[in-house]
Design a protein around this motif. Structure first.
Motif, PDB file in Angstrom:
ATOM      1  N   UNK A 248       0.830  -1.195   0.000  1.00  0.00           N
ATOM      2  CA  UNK A 248       0.000   0.000   0.000  1.00  0.00           C
ATOM      3  C   UNK A 248       0.874   1.259   0.000  1.00  0.00           C
ATOM      4  N   UNK A 249       0.202   2.366  -0.029  1.00  0.00           N
ATOM      5  CA  UNK A 249       0.873   3.670   0.028  1.00  0.00           C
ATOM      6  C   UNK A 249       1.694   3.812   1.303  1.00  0.00           C
ATOM      7  N   UNK A 250       1.239   3.199   2.380  1.00  0.00           N
ATOM      8  CA  UNK A 250       1.952   3.290   3.659  1.00  0.00           C
ATOM      9  C   UNK A 250       3.375   2.742   3.521  1.00  0.00           C
ATOM     10  N   UNK A 251       3.513   1.593   2.835  1.00  0.00           N
ATOM     11  CA  UNK A 251       4.834   0.991   2.663  1.00  0.00           C
ATOM     12  C   UNK A 251       5.749   1.845   1.799  1.00  0.00           C
ATOM     13  N   UNK A 252       5.205   2.394   0.716  1.00  0.00           N
ATOM     14  CA  UNK A 252       6.000   3.244  -0.173  1.00  0.00           C
ATOM     15  C   UNK A 252       6.449   4.514   0.554  1.00  0.00           C
ATOM     16  N   UNK A 253       5.526   5.125   1.287  1.00  0.00           N
ATOM     17  CA  UNK A 253       5.848   6.341   2.040  1.00  0.00           C
ATOM     18  C   UNK A 253       6.926   6.075   3.076  1.00  0.00           C
ATOM     19  N   UNK A 254       6.803   4.947   3.766  1.00  0.00           N
ATOM     20  CA  UNK A 254       7.792   4.583   4.782  1.00  0.00           C
ATOM     21  C   UNK A 254       9.178   4.450   4.162  1.00  0.00           C
ATOM     22  N   UNK A 255       9.245   3.766   3.022  1.00  0.00           N
ATOM     23  CA  UNK A 255      10.537   3.532   2.385  1.00  0.00           C
ATOM     24  C   UNK A 255      11.138   4.827   1.838  1.00  0.00           C
ATOM     25  N   UNK A 256      10.347   5.587   1.088  1.00  0.00           N
ATOM     26  CA  UNK A 256      10.888   6.777   0.440  1.00  0.00           C
ATOM     27  C   UNK A 256      11.235   7.879   1.441  1.00  0.00           C
TER      28      UNK A 256
ATOM     29  N   UNK B  57       6.986   2.975 -10.403  1.00  0.00           N
ATOM     30  CA  UNK B  57       5.746   2.557  -9.734  1.00  0.00           C
ATOM     31  C   UNK B  57       4.649   2.331 -10.769  1.00  0.00           C
ATOM     32  N   UNK B  58       5.026   1.879 -11.938  1.00  0.00           N
ATOM     33  CA  UNK B  58       4.073   1.682 -13.034  1.00  0.00           C
ATOM     34  C   UNK B  58       2.918   0.779 -12.612  1.00  0.00           C
ATOM     35  N   UNK B  59       1.701   1.193 -13.009  1.00  0.00           N
ATOM     36  CA  UNK B  59       0.461   0.431 -12.755  1.00  0.00           C
ATOM     37  C   UNK B  59       0.128   0.302 -11.270  1.00  0.00           C
ATOM     38  N   UNK B  60       0.552   1.290 -10.487  1.00  0.00           N
ATOM     39  CA  UNK B  60       0.202   1.292  -9.064  1.00  0.00           C
ATOM     40  C   UNK B  60      -1.185   1.896  -8.890  1.00  0.00           C
ATOM     41  N   UNK B  61      -2.108   1.128  -8.332  1.00  0.00           N
ATOM     42  CA  UNK B  61      -3.509   1.546  -8.284  1.00  0.00           C
ATOM     43  C   UNK B  61      -3.796   2.608  -7.228  1.00  0.00           C
ATOM     44  N   UNK B  62      -3.015   2.640  -6.143  1.00  0.00           N
ATOM     45  CA  UNK B  62      -3.375   3.525  -5.041  1.00  0.00           C
ATOM     46  C   UNK B  62      -2.816   4.943  -5.192  1.00  0.00           C
ATOM     47  N   UNK B  63      -1.994   5.201  -6.199  1.00  0.00           N
ATOM     48  CA  UNK B  63      -1.422   6.537  -6.354  1.00  0.00           C
ATOM     49  C   UNK B  63      -2.474   7.530  -6.826  1.00  0.00           C
ATOM     50  N   UNK B  64      -2.465   8.714  -6.234  1.00  0.00           N
ATOM     51  CA  UNK B  64      -3.316   9.818  -6.684  1.00  0.00           C
ATOM     52  C   UNK B  64      -2.473  11.090  -6.650  1.00  0.00           C
ATOM     53  N   UNK B  65      -3.025  12.182  -7.137  1.00  0.00           N
ATOM     54  CA  UNK B  65      -2.263  13.428  -7.212  1.00  0.00           C
ATOM     55  C   UNK B  65      -1.715  13.850  -5.851  1.00  0.00           C
ATOM     56  N   UNK B  66      -2.573  13.808  -4.852  1.00  0.00           N
ATOM     57  CA  UNK B  66      -2.160  14.265  -3.519  1.00  0.00           C
ATOM     58  C   UNK B  66      -1.022  13.414  -2.968  1.00  0.00           C
ATOM     59  N   UNK B  67      -1.088  12.110  -3.175  1.00  0.00           N
ATOM     60  CA  UNK B  67      -0.046  11.233  -2.646  1.00  0.00           C
ATOM     61  C   UNK B  67       1.289  11.452  -3.378  1.00  0.00           C
ATOM     62  N   UNK B  68       1.228  11.728  -4.659  1.00  0.00           N
ATOM     63  CA  UNK B  68       2.459  12.050  -5.385  1.00  0.00           C
ATOM     64  C   UNK B  68       3.068  13.336  -4.850  1.00  0.00           C
TER      65      UNK B  68
END
Length: 577
Positions: A304-312, A323-334
């Protein structure tokens, strides 16, 4: 200009010429003077050999004596054998040999080559028609100094009587002590034993690529990388699919795999494409402070976004992110992730369907080192960029932008993007059907564009182009509705073109082709496949009228029989259908 006026030391000219890229720029320089010819000959270090090149090889080897890298395109088995014998007598300082796509490896020719050039460092044998264990033993016997070996995706996996297996890989691992990187992707019959042999026996091994190797398990990977904790790059895909006890449907990543992965304290590249991973895995990598610079999670699931945020947020040295074809990404999260991407150089978020102009603008604004953005098949263009928001924002670092298959993209958004990325060199707008005259404004604002793809842009209009585009060398108009009038404009404004693709341009006729070939005097390649209105006679005319042409993909009316192909080849141009 006389030669007396050019008499600077060769070392000075060499430094100047090294700034010129790519190599085709050397061709006109070599015609200026004998000094320039000599310098450019020495600067060329790579050469591609194909069937038409074979008769000229002795002269080419004498002329380009500094060749260190050879790429041999598909040849008949006997021709490859003869060529390897010829190379063994050429005394070139070769370090890299690419045999990708060959039918097979000729053992006698390769042994003769290896006796003269035993210190070859890089060997690429990907997509071979036939690759067997016997070939791996041959490589092991011939090139004990290899540092880089690519044996990926042989084509005989399903029907070979001796496919690449653990036996051949183990023999390689014992014979190649200097091996630093290996690619065994697509060798379906290797298992955990192969990767364990490599990690145990190759003490300098720093990179392993094992994509599409279905018999390699998480347990095997964990055991292997425990043996080689100095790995810097690890690429695997399609792993992690299985079931936990009591949970039939849920894929999983084992704790053993996570423990082994975070033990790679110097890991800088991690590719887990199309795998079932977890937030736990990403957070453990973050907690261990792994110095990742490249992360590929293309097509991954169960995180999920939580894991990506934690890592980055913990790994802010990231330079390449996929992160091609990642379903949970939206403008705000980017926008949030951008806070931690100050060192980012390339990003791929293609297929993230909910991303719009706002995400693109956030990347351009907040990532000062960003060079390449891939946002194909997203919603760029749907919301548009607010002029007040964009005002004053310019990123001169962005050189490559891939926006293909964005159905919402219109001229207004495209022009706004050009205003904030004025240094673009590569722009791909393939299948953006609703752009039209905006491309002209992009070329006006982005004067450095050298590669432009408008493939399948059915509404594109270039007739308003009234200024020169001197840097444009590659133009793809395949599947568009351009006509002779458009080609006339291109011939006047894009005279430095090297490659022009007009495949499936059904409105183009011989008249338009003649004009563009006549005016574009450096043109090396033109594609006229499925251009049904172009007469066959234009092919011979092009070959004799434009000596720079090296390849023509002929229109359907052209007949290659009767020795025409060989006749035209003698004039330096490959013609194919």
């Amino acid at each position: 200009m006389s030669e007396e006026e050019l008499q600077l030391p060769a070392e000075c000219w060499e430094l100047v010429f090294k700034f010129l890229n790519p190599i085709p720029h050397f061709e006109p320089l070599s015609l200026v003077s004998t000094q320039f010819l000599s310098i450019t000959n020495l600067l060329r270090t790579s050469l591609t050999i194909s069937n038409p090149t074979l008769p000229f090889l002795p002269n080419l080897f004498r002329r380009f004596s500094s060749i260190t890298s050879l790429h041999i395109t598909r040849l008949h088995h006997s021709h490859l054998h003869t060529l390897l014998l010829q190379l063994s007598r050429a005394a070139l300082p070769l370090q890299s040999l690419n045999l990708s796509g060959q039918p097979s490896l000729p053992s006698n020719g390769l042994r003769a080559f290896a006796r003269k050039i035993p210190t070859l460092k890089s060997l690429i044998c990907s997509h071979m028609t036939c690759l067997r264990n016997a070939d791996l033993l041959l490589i092991a016997d011939c090139f004990s100094f290899l540092e880089h070996l690519d044996l990926s995706f042989p084509e005989n996996n399903d029907n070979s009587t001796d496919p690449v297996s653990d036996f051949g890989v183990k023999a390689l691992s014992l014979a190649l002590p200097k091996l630093r990187s290996v690619n065994l992707s697509g060798n379906y019959f290797i298992s955990d034993t192969s990767i364990l042999s490599l990690c145990k026996n190759c003490e300098r091994l720093g990179e392993i690529i094992i994509l599409e190797c279905h018999f390699i398990t998480q347990r095997g990977i964990a055991s292997a990388i425990h043996e080689r904790p100095c790995l810097r790059s690890f690429c695997v895909n399609n792993f992690g699919y299985g079931t936990k006890k009591g949970d039939i449907a849920r894929p999983y990543v084992t704790s053993d795999f996570i423990s082994a992965l975070v033990g790679l304290k110097g890991l800088t590249c991690l590719d887990l494409s199309c795998s079932s991973i977890s937030d736990e895995l990403l957070c453990c990598v973050a907690e261990e402070g792994i110095p990742l610079k490249k992360l590929v999670l293309q097509g991954c699931c169960n995180y999920t976004y939580v894991g990506v945020l934690c890592l980055l947020s913990s790994c802010q040295s990231m330079e390449h992110l996929d992160l091609q074809n990642t379903e949970f990404l939206c403008d705000r999260r980017v926008e949030v992730l951008c806070e931690f991407l100050g060192n980012l150089v390339t990003i791929n978020v293609s297929g993230c369907r909910t991303l719009t102009d706002l995400a693109l603008f956030a990347l351009i604004k907040n990532c000062p080192l960003l060079n390449e953005i891939k946002m194909e098949a997203t919603d760029v263009g749907k919301k548009g960029m607010d002029e007040e928001l964009v005002n004053g924002v310019v990123n001169y670092r962005v050189k490559s932008l891939y926006l293909g298959r964005n159905s919402w993209l219109r001229d207004e958004s495209l022009e706004m993007i050009a205003s904030v990325c004025p240094s673009l060199e590569v722009l791909d707008l393939s299948s953006c059907c609703d752009i039209s005259e905006g491309v002209v404004e992009v070329l006006r604002r982005c004067s450095e564009v050298r590669n432009l793809s408008l493939a399948f842009c059915s509404g594109v209009k270039l007739k308003g182009l009234e200024f020169e585009v001197p840097k444009l060398v590659e133009l793809n108009l395949s599947g568009s509705r351009v006509d002779d009038e458009t080609l006339s404009v291109i011939s006047k404004c894009c005279r430095w073109l090297l490659h022009l693709d007009l495949e499936n341009c059904y409105k183009v006729t011989a008249n338009g082709v003649r004009e563009v070939v006549d005016k574009c005097r450096r043109l090396r390649e033109i594609n006229l496949v499925s251009c049904c209105e172009v007469e066959a006679s234009v092919v011979a005319w092009m070959v004799f009228s434009r000596p720079s042409l090296r390849r023509i993909m002929a229109p359907p009316s052209f007949d290659l029989s009767g020795g025409q192909r060989e006749f035209l080849l003698r004039h330096g141009c490959i013609v194919s259908l």
